[in-house]
Write a protein that holds these residues in place. Structure first.
Motif, short mmCIF file in Angstrom:
data_model
loop_
_atom_site.label_atom_id
_atom_site.label_comp_id
_atom_site.label_asym_id
_atom_site.label_seq_id
_atom_site.Cartn_x
_atom_site.Cartn_y
_atom_site.Cartn_z
N CYS A 42 2.55 -10.23 1.21
CA CYS A 42 1.67 -9.72 0.15
C CYS A 42 1.32 -8.27 0.45
CB CYS A 42 0.39 -10.54 0.10
SG CYS A 42 0.65 -12.14 -0.67
N CYS A 43 1.11 -7.50 -0.55
CA CYS A 43 0.67 -6.12 -0.36
C CYS A 43 -0.70 -6.14 0.32
CB CYS A 43 0.59 -5.42 -1.72
SG CYS A 43 -0.37 -3.89 -1.68
N PRO A 44 -0.83 -5.41 1.43
CA PRO A 44 -2.12 -5.45 2.14
C PRO A 44 -3.26 -4.79 1.36
CG PRO A 44 -0.66 -3.84 3.15
CD PRO A 44 0.14 -4.55 2.09
N PHE A 45 -2.91 -4.05 0.30
CA PHE A 45 -3.95 -3.35 -0.46
C PHE A 45 -4.49 -4.17 -1.63
CE2 PHE A 45 -1.05 -0.30 1.48
CZ PHE A 45 -1.93 0.39 2.30
N CYS A 46 -3.54 -4.80 -2.36
CA CYS A 46 -4.01 -5.54 -3.53
C CYS A 46 -3.76 -7.04 -3.40
CB CYS A 46 -3.38 -5.00 -4.80
SG CYS A 46 -1.60 -5.30 -4.88
N ASN A 47 -3.07 -7.40 -2.28
CA ASN A 47 -2.87 -8.82 -1.97
C ASN A 47 -1.95 -9.55 -2.95
OD1 ASN A 47 -3.46 -10.28 0.24
ND2 ASN A 47 -5.38 -11.15 -0.53
N LYS A 81 7.46 -0.98 -1.60
CA LYS A 81 6.57 -0.31 -2.55
C LYS A 81 6.00 -1.37 -3.48
CE LYS A 81 6.09 3.63 -5.48
NZ LYS A 81 6.57 4.98 -5.68
N CYS A 82 4.69 -1.42 -3.56
CA CYS A 82 4.01 -2.42 -4.38
C CYS A 82 4.11 -2.02 -5.85
CB CYS A 82 2.55 -2.52 -3.95
SG CYS A 82 1.59 -3.64 -4.97
N LYS A 83 4.56 -2.98 -6.64
CA LYS A 83 4.73 -2.64 -8.06
C LYS A 83 3.41 -2.70 -8.82
CE LYS A 83 8.57 -5.11 -9.13
NZ LYS A 83 9.76 -5.50 -9.91
N THR A 84 2.42 -3.34 -8.20
CA THR A 84 1.13 -3.46 -8.86
C THR A 84 0.25 -2.22 -8.61
OG1 THR A 84 1.29 -5.81 -8.44
CG2 THR A 84 -0.85 -5.00 -9.21
N CYS A 85 0.11 -1.85 -7.30
CA CYS A 85 -0.81 -0.73 -7.02
C CYS A 85 -0.08 0.55 -6.61
CB CYS A 85 -1.83 -1.13 -5.97
SG CYS A 85 -1.15 -1.26 -4.32
N ASN A 86 1.27 0.45 -6.49
CA ASN A 86 2.07 1.63 -6.17
C ASN A 86 1.99 2.13 -4.72
OD1 ASN A 86 3.88 2.43 -8.06
ND2 ASN A 86 2.37 3.54 -9.30
ZN LIG Z 1 -0.50 -3.49 -4.00
#
Ligand SMILES: [Zn+2]
Length: 433
Positions: A42-47, A81-86
């Motif tokens: 999971c993206c550590p920023f937006c999970n 690269k997270c597609k949700t938060c970039n």
């Molecule tokens: Zn993210």
């Protein structure tokens, strides 16, 4: 398909994670190029797990499992690269721990290697293909030497660490029964010892039954104050050392007197100066141990019977002979008394020493008087062995090896950790879960 490589380079614990390993070499080094199987993260920023691979970032990790060749892991680490938060983030790294560019296995090997007190940080760096600073940093990071619980029989002794002028002696607390170090303190000074023992709980302090120490008054004061229930034992060897020192001082005094005479008067034919210098050990050793030998006297080119030579040496000065005899009387008392008979003999000796015509012997008598209870306690036996600091001797030797290999003590906390880690060998490591 990489089974052999995985086995050779000890990756079996992460076998299932490995996608590819390719081995390349250049003239000196060997490289293990590794890519891992992608894991769902999971993206550590937006999970949220919605990402694409942005790039592979090469990370070079020292992997010193063989000493014949420098080996490195080249980890092709995915950067997502997270597609949700970039934002971008890395895939997990199973090879390294903390900030060190060394594989976990290398770190464990280095820490294991340092368990031997003969091994220095410098030799570890050479052996495992890294820098001395890295070895020191990882040692500081992983080794957290906690003190041990106070034992029933506590030995206190000091070790000379020299380089630190303010505190030349470190103080060693030692468990008599387990033969393990309890703690290493910066100094044996009283104010410091008070501050140290103030932090202990009453119940832990009360648990101590015996404390063995040299004739060093601050130890006694501190132990009486913090461990009032404990019996104090004067280390028997140290009591004998004190009279040996008086004897040796006298020998030097007599020797110098005769050497001066010989220098000033060419016709002077007495060789006491020469002999007291060459055969100083005969005065120091116990009479029993020098019996029945012939000794070659280089200057005269002939040999003499040891006891004749001893008698001749002692005839150089009346006080030297007196101190020599008193020392043997004390040593006999120390060797042949027991807890029942010690008091009576000791009181007689104190009386004799305190009324002696030689001032140093009178002083020694006073010291014995101040420590008489503790000297009598030193005849207490456990399993046929007297309580003493004797078991600390080899430990102290090993500590000195550590100091020598490190060219002195520059950082006391690190020195303390090293001593406890390499001598006790059961210090737990500060490992990430
Ligand atoms: Zn993210």
């Amino acid at each position: 398909m990489y089974d052999n490589i995985i086995k050779t380079y000890e990756f079996e614990h992460i076998k299932n994670k490995i996608k590819t390993i390719n081995v390349t070499t250049d003239k000196r080094d060997l490289f293990l190029h590794i890519k891992l199987n992608p894991e769902k993260e999971c993206c550590p920023f937006c999970n949220i797990a919605n990402y694409v691979i942005n790039e592979y970032v090469k990370s070079k990790i020292t992997h010193s499992i063989t000493i014949t060749r420098k080996t490195y892991i080249i980890f092709y680490r995915r950067r997502y690269k997270c597609k949700t938060c970039n934002k971008t983030f890395y895939e997990n790294d199973p090879f390294t721990d903390h900030k060190f560019r060394l594989s976990k296995l290398t770190i464990m090997n280095i820490l294991d290697y340092l368990k031997d007190f003969n091994h220095s940080f410098t030799s570890a760096a050479r052996y495992f293909n890294t820098s001395v600073n890295t070895v020191i940093n990882l040692f500081d990071h992983y080794v957290k030497a906690e003190r041990n619980k106070l034992p029933k029989v506590l030995c206190i002794d000091e070790v000379h660490i020299k380089s630190n002028i303010k505190y030349p002696y470190a103080c060693i607390l030692f468990d008599f029964h387990k033969s393990k170090i309890v703690d290493v303190l910066k100094t044996r000074r009283k104010e410091y010892l008070i501050r140290y023992f103030e932090r202990f709980s009453i119940s832990e302090l009360d648990n101590v039954e015996y404390v063995v120490m040299d004739l060093w008054a601050p130890y006694k004061d501190v132990v009486r104050r913090f461990m009032p229930k404990a019996k104090i034992v004067a280390d028997a060897f140290n009591v004998v050392t004190n009279i040996n020192r008086i004897l040796d001082k006298k020998r030097i005094q007599v020797m110098n007197y005769y050497l001066k005479l010989e220098n000033e008067n060419l016709n002077y034919s007495n060789d006491f100066g020469y002999l007291l210098k060459k055969f100083s050990w005969m005065i120091r050793h116990n009479k029993k141990n020098i019996k029945g030998r012939y000794l070659w006297i280089y200057k005269y080119k002939f040999s003499v019977y040891s006891m004749d030579l001893l008698e001749h040496l002692l005839s150089s000065n009346k006080e030297l002979k007196e101190i020599y005899d008193l020392k043997h009387i004390y040593q006999d008392f120390n060797s042949y008394s027991n807890i029942e008979t010690a008091e009576e003999t000791l009181l007689d000796l104190i009386d004799r020493f305190r009324n002696h015509n030689i001032v140093e012997i009178r002083e020694y008598g006073k010291t014995l008087n101040r420590w008489k209870k503790e000297i009598i306690n030193s005849f207490t036996k456990y399993d046929g062995v007297r309580y003493s600091n004797g078991r600390l001797e080899s430990t102290n030797r090993n500590i000195k090896t550590i100091i020598r290999n490190a060219f002195g003590v520059t950082n006391f906390e690190r020195f303390r950790a090293r001593v406890m880690y390499s001598i006790n060998k059961n210090v737990s490591l500060n490992l990430r879960k």
